[in-house]
Enzyme design. Structure first.
Site, PDB file in Angstrom:
ATOM      1  N   ASN A  61       0.807  -1.218   0.000  1.00  0.00           N
ATOM      2  CA  ASN A  61       0.000   0.000   0.000  1.00  0.00           C
ATOM      3  C   ASN A  61       0.844   1.274   0.000  1.00  0.00           C
ATOM      4  O   ASN A  61       0.546   2.221  -0.718  1.00  0.00           O
ATOM      5  CB  ASN A  61      -0.930  -0.009   1.217  1.00  0.00           C
ATOM      6  CG  ASN A  61      -2.012  -1.069   1.071  1.00  0.00           C
ATOM      7  OD1 ASN A  61      -2.511  -1.297  -0.037  1.00  0.00           O
ATOM      8  ND2 ASN A  61      -2.367  -1.718   2.164  1.00  0.00           N
ATOM      9  N   THR A 120       2.588  -8.507  -0.545  1.00  0.00           N
ATOM     10  CA  THR A 120       2.470  -8.347   0.902  1.00  0.00           C
ATOM     11  C   THR A 120       2.010  -9.644   1.542  1.00  0.00           C
ATOM     12  O   THR A 120       1.113 -10.309   1.025  1.00  0.00           O
ATOM     13  CB  THR A 120       1.482  -7.224   1.291  1.00  0.00           C
ATOM     14  OG1 THR A 120       1.306  -7.250   2.713  1.00  0.00           O
ATOM     15  CG2 THR A 120       0.118  -7.402   0.648  1.00  0.00           C
ATOM     16  N   ILE A 121       2.634  -9.994   2.655  1.00  0.00           N
ATOM     17  CA  ILE A 121       2.127 -11.150   3.403  1.00  0.00           C
ATOM     18  C   ILE A 121       0.859 -10.771   4.158  1.00  0.00           C
ATOM     19  O   ILE A 121       0.131 -11.629   4.622  1.00  0.00           O
ATOM     20  CB  ILE A 121       3.164 -11.713   4.408  1.00  0.00           C
ATOM     21  CG1 ILE A 121       3.515 -10.704   5.501  1.00  0.00           C
ATOM     22  CG2 ILE A 121       4.416 -12.180   3.688  1.00  0.00           C
ATOM     23  CD1 ILE A 121       4.242 -11.328   6.690  1.00  0.00           C
ATOM     24  N   ASP A 122       0.588  -9.456   4.272  1.00  0.00           N
ATOM     25  CA  ASP A 122      -0.550  -8.998   5.074  1.00  0.00           C
ATOM     26  C   ASP A 122      -1.880  -9.151   4.341  1.00  0.00           C
ATOM     27  O   ASP A 122      -2.935  -9.103   4.962  1.00  0.00           O
ATOM     28  CB  ASP A 122      -0.364  -7.524   5.452  1.00  0.00           C
ATOM     29  CG  ASP A 122       0.977  -7.262   6.118  1.00  0.00           C
ATOM     30  OD1 ASP A 122       1.482  -8.184   6.784  1.00  0.00           O
ATOM     31  OD2 ASP A 122       1.524  -6.155   5.962  1.00  0.00           O
ATOM     32  N   GLY A 181       1.039  -9.193  10.133  1.00  0.00           N
ATOM     33  CA  GLY A 181      -0.205  -8.888   9.434  1.00  0.00           C
ATOM     34  C   GLY A 181      -0.562  -7.413   9.457  1.00  0.00           C
ATOM     35  O   GLY A 181      -1.592  -7.012   8.938  1.00  0.00           O
ATOM     36  N   GLU A 223       0.380  -9.080  15.958  1.00  0.00           N
ATOM     37  CA  GLU A 223       1.284  -8.259  16.770  1.00  0.00           C
ATOM     38  C   GLU A 223       0.717  -6.864  16.999  1.00  0.00           C
ATOM     39  O   GLU A 223       1.173  -6.149  17.873  1.00  0.00           O
ATOM     40  CB  GLU A 223       2.685  -8.203  16.139  1.00  0.00           C
ATOM     41  CG  GLU A 223       2.729  -7.615  14.754  1.00  0.00           C
ATOM     42  CD  GLU A 223       4.121  -7.722  14.099  1.00  0.00           C
ATOM     43  OE1 GLU A 223       4.983  -8.441  14.607  1.00  0.00           O
ATOM     44  OE2 GLU A 223       4.307  -7.064  13.057  1.00  0.00           O
ATOM     45  N   ARG A 254       7.967 -14.973   6.970  1.00  0.00           N
ATOM     46  CA  ARG A 254       7.907 -14.379   5.630  1.00  0.00           C
ATOM     47  C   ARG A 254       9.142 -14.718   4.797  1.00  0.00           C
ATOM     48  O   ARG A 254       9.413 -14.054   3.796  1.00  0.00           O
ATOM     49  CB  ARG A 254       7.698 -12.862   5.726  1.00  0.00           C
ATOM     50  CG  ARG A 254       8.837 -12.083   6.345  1.00  0.00           C
ATOM     51  CD  ARG A 254       8.446 -10.603   6.521  1.00  0.00           C
ATOM     52  NE  ARG A 254       9.622  -9.784   6.750  1.00  0.00           N
ATOM     53  CZ  ARG A 254       9.601  -8.542   7.223  1.00  0.00           C
ATOM     54  NH1 ARG A 254       8.448  -7.973   7.532  1.00  0.00           N
ATOM     55  NH2 ARG A 254      10.708  -7.855   7.379  1.00  0.00           N
TER      56      ARG A 254
END
Lengths: 398, 398
Positions: A110, A138-140, A186, A242, A297
Site C-alpha cells: 500500500n 504483501t504477506i498482510d 499482518g 502483533e 515471511r
C-alpha cells in the site's frame, strides 16, 4: 501512451515476502523478451536507490540465475520503507533522465502505491514521459481490489502449520507447558492470524482464540477462551496479531518503549509476552509464547507453489501491461474459479489502491473459540499450494 | 531371555520431535506383525500413564491410520517429564502385571534412558520378567553412542532455513531492522544452533555469530562479531542457544524469574531478548529477536525425509530387538557411508546411555564469525533430507 524506446527500472519495497523475488524474476525475464533493446536497472533499497543514483544494470541475468532468484527469500534488490520527501523529487528525476528510464516497476504494498503515484505525478509535472506500473506484494493481504496478494499464501501456509504444530506439541506436553501464544504479523489486518484456523475442525483443536487488529481485544474474553480450553482439553493455543489493540490502546503499551530509533519510532513489548505473563499470573501454569517473526515471511520449505507461480506471472504480466501502454496501474489477481482453483490477472488503478487498507471482512473473522468460517477456509485453501500430506486423514489416537 | 507371550506397552517421553510419531507407527506396525498374539498398549503421558493405569489398547490401528500417524507432529500418546519416584514403582508394576506387559518401549532421550533402566531394575527386583527397549528421540542430538538421533535432522533443517531466511530478510530491510537474533533450542548442547551455519559460504552470509552452551558466552565477543558484520555488510544475524551461559551464569539471570511453576522451577527472560536490548543500547539500531520455540520441533513442511524414514525404521527395529531377546538396550544409528549416505541400525546398552550428554565436539564448534567446519556440514547434509531447491545455485544479485 506507448513508449517503445527507453529503459526499465525495477525496485522492491516494504516488508519482504518469500516470493517477491519470484515477481522480480518474472519482470526481468519478460523485460528481456518484450524490450530486447532496453536496459533493465535495479534500484538498490527501493526508491532510495533511485534518489541516490544507485541503480545497477541487471539486464544480463541468465535463465539459470533467474530461476535461482525466483526461489530466494528476501528482496534481492534490497527493500525500503522510505517515504518520499519533496526534496527527493529532483534527484529522483535526475536519475531517471540520466538513464533514460521510461518504465518504473515497484514491487510493493500500500505504501508503495502512494509512492508510485507520487513519482508519476512528479514526472508529469516535469514533462518527463514515464510509465508507472506497480506490482502487488504483501504477506498482510491488505491490498484492495485484488482477490489476494502474492506473499500471503506462503506466509499463511507457514502460520497454519505453525499453529497446528505448536498445538500438537502443547497437547502432548500437557502440564509441563500446556499453553502457548503465537504472535503473528499482518500489520493492521487479521488475514494472517485468521489463517491459523485452517486445521481447526473441532473445539479440541488449536487455535482456541485468535486476536486480530480489526476487533477490539478484550483480556477477559481472551482469558475465558484460554482457561476454558485448558480446563477442557488440557492445553490451549492463542494466536494474536502483533498489532492487536485493547479499548485502552495497544496491549502492554502502558510500559515505556523498549527501544526508540533515530526517527523517533517507538518499539514496545510484544503482546505475546504481555499475554503470556497475564496467563501465568491468572492460571499459575507455564505459558510459552512464540514469535516466528521474519521466519514466517522467508521460510523456503513453506512457500506455496500457487503463490510462487502467481508471483512470477504477475511479474510477467506487468511487462505486458507496460507494452500495451498502461500507466499508473497495478496488476490484480482475479479468482475465476474456486471449484477447481483458477485465476486470471486483471488490473486496477493505482489511485484506487493507494492509501487503502483491505481489512479482514466480517464474514471471515474468527469467533472467540478460534473458528473462522467455511467460506474463509474455502478462500484460503487454494492459496496454500500443494496440500500438506495427510492432513485430511488426521485422527485423534486418544 | 525371549518372551513369546505377553503384551507390549509403548510410551513417549520428553520434548516432542516432528518424527516421534513416525517411530511410534513403526513400533505398532512391526508389533502387529511380529507379535500377532499380543496386545499393544499406549501409556498416556509417558510413565505417568503407567503409574496411573491409563494405558489404552492401540493394537487395532489400521495401516492408513498408521500412515497418517507417522506424519503427525507432537506425541500422539502425550509426553511426560516426570522423574520416577520410589513411590511410583508399586503402582507401575501393578499396571504391568495387570495387563501382562512383558515389553516396554519408551521413545525418549537421555532422561528416559534413566527411567527405563530404573523400571527394568525394579521389575527384576520384583522377579517380574520384563524387556526394556528404549528408542532414541531428541531434536537436541545429545544422546551418546549413536551417529545422530531421530528428530535432529528435521529440527536442524528448520533452523538452517530459518537462519537463511531471516538473513536474507535483514539484509534486504537494511536500516529498518538490520540486526536479528534467533533463539534456538538444544538444551545443553549446540548441535541445533550449529545447524544454522549450513548455508553460510562467505563472511557476508548469515549467521555472523553462533552461541552454544558448550562455550562460555562473552558479551564482548558477541558485540564485536555483530558490530563488525553490521558495519561491513549492513546487517547481522546471531543465533544463540536458549541455554547459553556467561562466565557469571546464565544471561539475563540477574533479573528475577518471570515465572515460577508449582514444582519451584524458575523461568527466566530469554537470552535473545537480553541480547537484543544490549545491541539496541550499544549500536542504536533496531534489533529484532525471533523465537520459533516449539515451531522448530513440530513444523510439517520442514520434516527431513531422511529423518522421518529413519525414525520409522528405528521403531520397526526395536520390535525385532525385542523378538531376538535383547533387554536394557536402545537402537542406534550407524553411518555406514557418507559418500552416498547409508545407515544401519545397531544397539547400545541403556546403562551406557543413561545420564550421559553428547556435547557438540570441538571439531564441529562454530568460530566467532558463525562458521562451522566442512566436516560438520558433511555430517549434517544427509540428515536434512531432500535438498532444498537451488541452494547450490545461490548467487548475490548485488
Amino acid at each position: 501512451m506507448t513508449i517503445s524506446s527507453g529503459n526499465i527500472l525495477l525496485v522492491q519495497s516494504g516488508g519482504c515476502t518469500p516470493v517477491m523475488n519470484s515477481t522480480l524474476a518474472g519482470l526481468i525475464k519478460n523485460g528481456q523478451t518484450l524490450y530486447p533493446q532496453s536496459r533493465i536497472y535495479g534500484g538498490i533499497h527501493g526508491i532510495e536507490g533511485i534518489i541516490d543514483g544507485k541503480i545497477p544494470d541487471i539486464t544480463e541475468l541468465s535463465n539459470s540465475q533467474l530461476k535461482s532468484l525466483s526461489k530466494m527469500p528476501g528482496a534481492a534488490l534490497r527493500s525500503s520503507r522510505h517515504k518520499l520527501l519533496p526534496n527527493d523529487i529532483g534527484p529522483l528525476l535526475n536519475t531517471l533522465r540520466a538513464h533514460d528510464i521510461r518504465i518504473l516497476h515497484t514491487i510493493g504494498g500500500n505504501d508503495s502505491a502512494v509512492t508510485g503515484l507520487r513519482v508519476s505525478e512528479a514526472a508529469q509535472e516535469d514533462k518527463y514521459e514515464l510509465q508507472v506500473i506497480n506490482l502487488p506484494k504483501t504477506i498482510d493481504n491488505d491490498i484492495v481490489l485484488t482477490d489476494h496478494s502474492p506473499g500471503y499464501g506462503s506466509a499463511a501456509r507457514f502460520i497454519s502449520q505453525a499453529t497446528f504444530g505448536i498445538g500438537k506439541d502443547a497437547e502432548a506436553m500437557g502440564i509441563n507447558s500446556p499453553i502457548c501464544i503465537l504472535e503473528v504479523m499482518g500489520r493492521d489486518s487479521g488475514w494472517l492470524a485468521a489463517a491459523s484456523s485452517f486445521y481447526k475442525k473441532t473445539d479440541h483443536d488449536a487455535p482456541h482464540f485468535i486476536g486480530i487488529p480489526e476487533v477490539i481485544f478484550s483480556e477477559e474474553h481472551f482469558m475465558i477462551s484460554i482457561e476454558s480450553a485448558y480446563r477442557n482439553y488440557g492445553y490451549a493455543i492463542a494466536v494474536v496479531s502483533e498489532k492487536i489493540r485493547s479499548a485502552e490502546g495497544n496491549l502492554g503499551r502502558d510500559n515505556p518503549p523498549t527501544f526508540t530509533d533515530n526517527f523517533g519510532h517507538n518499539y514496545f513489548e510484544s503482546p505475546g509476552k504481555y499475554l503470556s505473563d497475564l496467563v501465568e499470573k491468572r492460571l499459575g501454569v507455564r505459558c510459552r509464547w512464540e514469535k516466528p517473526g521474519t521466519i514466517q515471511r522467508s521460510f523456503m520449505d513453506a512457500v506455496s507453489t500457487t503463490d510462487r507461480e502467481e508471483a512470477y506471472q504477475i511479474g510477467r504480466k506487468a511487462v505486458e501491461m507496460a507494452r500495451s501502454g498502461m500507466n499508473d496501474v497495478i496488476p490484480t489477481l482475479i479468482r475465476s474459479s474456486n471449484q477447481k482453483y483458477e485465476y486470471s490477472i486483471g488490473s486496477a488503478s493505482l489511485k484506487d489502491v493507494a492509501g487503502e487498507i483491505r481489512y479482514l471482512p466480517e464474514k471471515y473473522r474468527p469467533d472467540e473459540q478460534g473458528y473462522t468460517s467455511d467460506s474463509f477456509k474455502s478462500y484460503l485453501r487454494p492459496l496454500l499450494g500443494n496440500p500438506i500430506h495427510d492432513t485430511d486423514s488426521i485422527f485423534h489416537l486418544l
